[in-house]
Design a protein around this motif. Sequence first.
Motif: not given
Length: 291
Positions: A17-39
Amino acid sequence: MQVVFHCGVHGTDLYRMVKTLLQNRDWLLRNGIEPVTPNRHRDVFNEALSALNGGAATAEMEQVMLDAILDSDDPQRIICSTPTFLGKAERALSLDGLYAAAGEKMAALANLFPSAEVEFFMGLKNPATLIPFVLAQEGSGTYAEVMGGIDPESLRWAPAIRRILAALPGHRLVVWCHEDTSLIWPEVVRRISTMPSDVPLKAGLQILGDILHPDGIRMIRDAMAQETRLTIESRRRIFSAALQKHALPDQIEVELNLPGWDQALVDRIGAAYDDDMAEIAALPGVEFITP
């Protein structure tokens, strides 16, 4: 603000899940969504959970945690994903049932951000394969030590989810079967990220790449390219055909060699798991993602 906790369970995600969300991070951040990594969140949350001991964080504590884990300014939705939210793997099994402490742990997570709208996502796993996964973890102990007299047929998901619902009144709970993940992964990712179906999903085939021969991935891409309008139903049909033809047996078959287990026991546990999934899907307060 919305805060999402993807809580595993153990042996279901491997940080996909983390890896997939990070692959889509640019779109997510542009739309007010931030995936946060476990570290980024692990130490911050662990320290806060220890200090609060299940209580609710103050507004000041919330802000300190957000400042520590976020890169963007004022996102509307943040997503945190790790199976360790539910503790060590061996604690999934007890005489009180599957994940007996999960409700308490998830309620404590919700209390980290009492001012937010907190949601929970969980992939569930057949106990017949969850138990061997737990035993395979480093330092887990022997079968007798881990099970401690637990009847494997007593480890049921329906009462576990009922306990979780009772501990999380008013919170969204989205669940699915891990065994269905290869068919529904894009829907799971879009549901947790609120990504619309018309936005291209990067790494949407990643989970299939782990269990398919490369010819299977080529088969999927060719078939999807020929679809004039790709729907959820047509994509699942394509995925299913590729899995039937090109699945790697060593990636989808689990060898069970546990003391006192035979095929009849495995079949009974599997049948009970199916019954539990049907019951859970009908529970008020549960969103169940099915193929």
